[in-house]
Design a protein around this motif. Structure first.
Motif, PDB file in Angstrom:
ATOM      1  N   ARG A 137      36.951  83.519  56.402  1.00 38.03           N
ATOM      2  CA  ARG A 137      37.969  83.428  57.452  1.00 38.03           C
ATOM      3  C   ARG A 137      38.902  84.637  57.392  1.00 38.03           C
ATOM      4  N   LEU A 138      39.597  84.845  58.498  1.00 39.38           N
ATOM      5  CA  LEU A 138      40.533  85.949  58.580  1.00 39.38           C
ATOM      6  C   LEU A 138      41.844  85.592  57.895  1.00 39.38           C
ATOM      7  N   GLY A 142      47.656  89.522  61.589  1.00 38.90           N
ATOM      8  CA  GLY A 142      46.898  90.234  62.600  1.00 38.90           C
ATOM      9  C   GLY A 142      47.685  91.437  63.093  1.00 38.90           C
ATOM     10  N   ALA A 166      43.078  88.980  62.834  1.00 39.58           N
ATOM     11  CA  ALA A 166      42.823  88.997  64.268  1.00 39.58           C
ATOM     12  C   ALA A 166      43.535  90.167  64.929  1.00 39.58           C
ATOM     13  N   LEU A 168      45.197  91.232  68.393  1.00 40.40           N
ATOM     14  CA  LEU A 168      45.699  90.823  69.701  1.00 40.40           C
ATOM     15  C   LEU A 168      45.698  92.045  70.607  1.00 40.40           C
ATOM     16  N   ALA A 192      36.807  90.372  66.086  1.00 41.45           N
ATOM     17  CA  ALA A 192      38.142  89.883  65.704  1.00 41.45           C
ATOM     18  C   ALA A 192      39.154  90.010  66.832  1.00 41.45           C
ATOM     19  N   LEU A 194      41.274  89.334  70.143  1.00 40.24           N
ATOM     20  CA  LEU A 194      41.761  88.287  71.035  1.00 40.24           C
ATOM     21  C   LEU A 194      42.364  88.992  72.246  1.00 40.24           C
TER      22      LEU A 194
END
Length: 224
Positions: A137-138, A142, A166, A168, A192, A194
């Protein structure tokens, strides 16, 4: 935020908070503490008073199972005048040093020689996640990387895929970023990403049906 929380919807508070000491601790409590009226699943933060100034939010996010998105490479034209400072064309960005007992990874990354301001932010985030991310998992830290400037990471010698957090990516749709361009710009870090689209979806309103159709179209484009 409260209604979204009750509906089980993940939320990101785009607050871009950044300060020092008790003020930063107050911001952290507002957006990341259990029981706060403003609590979100993640909050955007500004690291330009020093990455370690974000410590109250970094620690609270990890404690409460939430996350943060730290500004790194933004799409506004003025961003490069700060974020690219320190970059020497042809040089590699500092890599995140291995975390050691008793030392904060953000401080270790800050001490790495060479690299732009953005590269140091990325290295600090990667070092922070090295302590907190699981194998599958990350981590909770982020980055905010503008969808229209993702390719600048390569120009600055930054490996976004090594962050283990993640990404963004505002700017898809109305601001000009395309799914194809984002895949190329983010390269290995694409899984990764978003992507966010605000105006591109909102202008399809005000009906729920219109908004839902715009959302489906955006998702189909990005997932294709």
């Amino acid at each position: 935020l409260a209604e979204a929380r009750e509906a089980g919807i993940l939320t990101i508070a785009d607050a871009k908070r950044g300060d020092i000491g008790s003020t930063m601790a107050g911001y952290a409590a507002a957006w990341l503490a259990d029981g706060s009226a403003l609590a979100a699943d993640a909050v955007t933060l500004s690291p330009f008073l020093g990455f370690e100034s974000l410590r109250p939010a970094l620690d609270l996010a990890a404690e409460t199972g939430r996350g943060v998105f730290v500004l790194a490479l933004t799409s506004n034209p003025e961003g490069a005048s700060v974020q690219h400072v320190g970059h020497d064309d042809g040089s590699a960005a500092p890599s995140a040093p291995p975390a050691s007992a008793g030392s904060r990874p953000a401080e270790a990354a800050r001490g790495a020689a060479g690299g732009s301001v953005a590269a140091r932010i990325v290295a600090a985030a990667a070092a922070e996640n090295a302590l907190r991310a699981g194998e599958d998992r990350l981590g909770p830290v982020g980055l905010v990387v503008g969808a229209t400037v993702a390719d600048r990471a390569r120009e600055l010698g930054i490996d976004l895929s090594a962050v283990r957090g993640a990404l963004l990516a505002p700017g898809y749709g109305a601001q000009g970023a395309t799914a194809e361009g984002m895949r190329s710009g983010f390269a290995d870090a694409w899984p990764a990403v978003l992507a966010t689209s605000s105006r591109g979806i909102l202008r399809a309103g005000p009906t729920v049906a219109g908004l839902a159709e715009a959302l489906r179209t955006n998702l189909s484009d990005l997932q294709g």
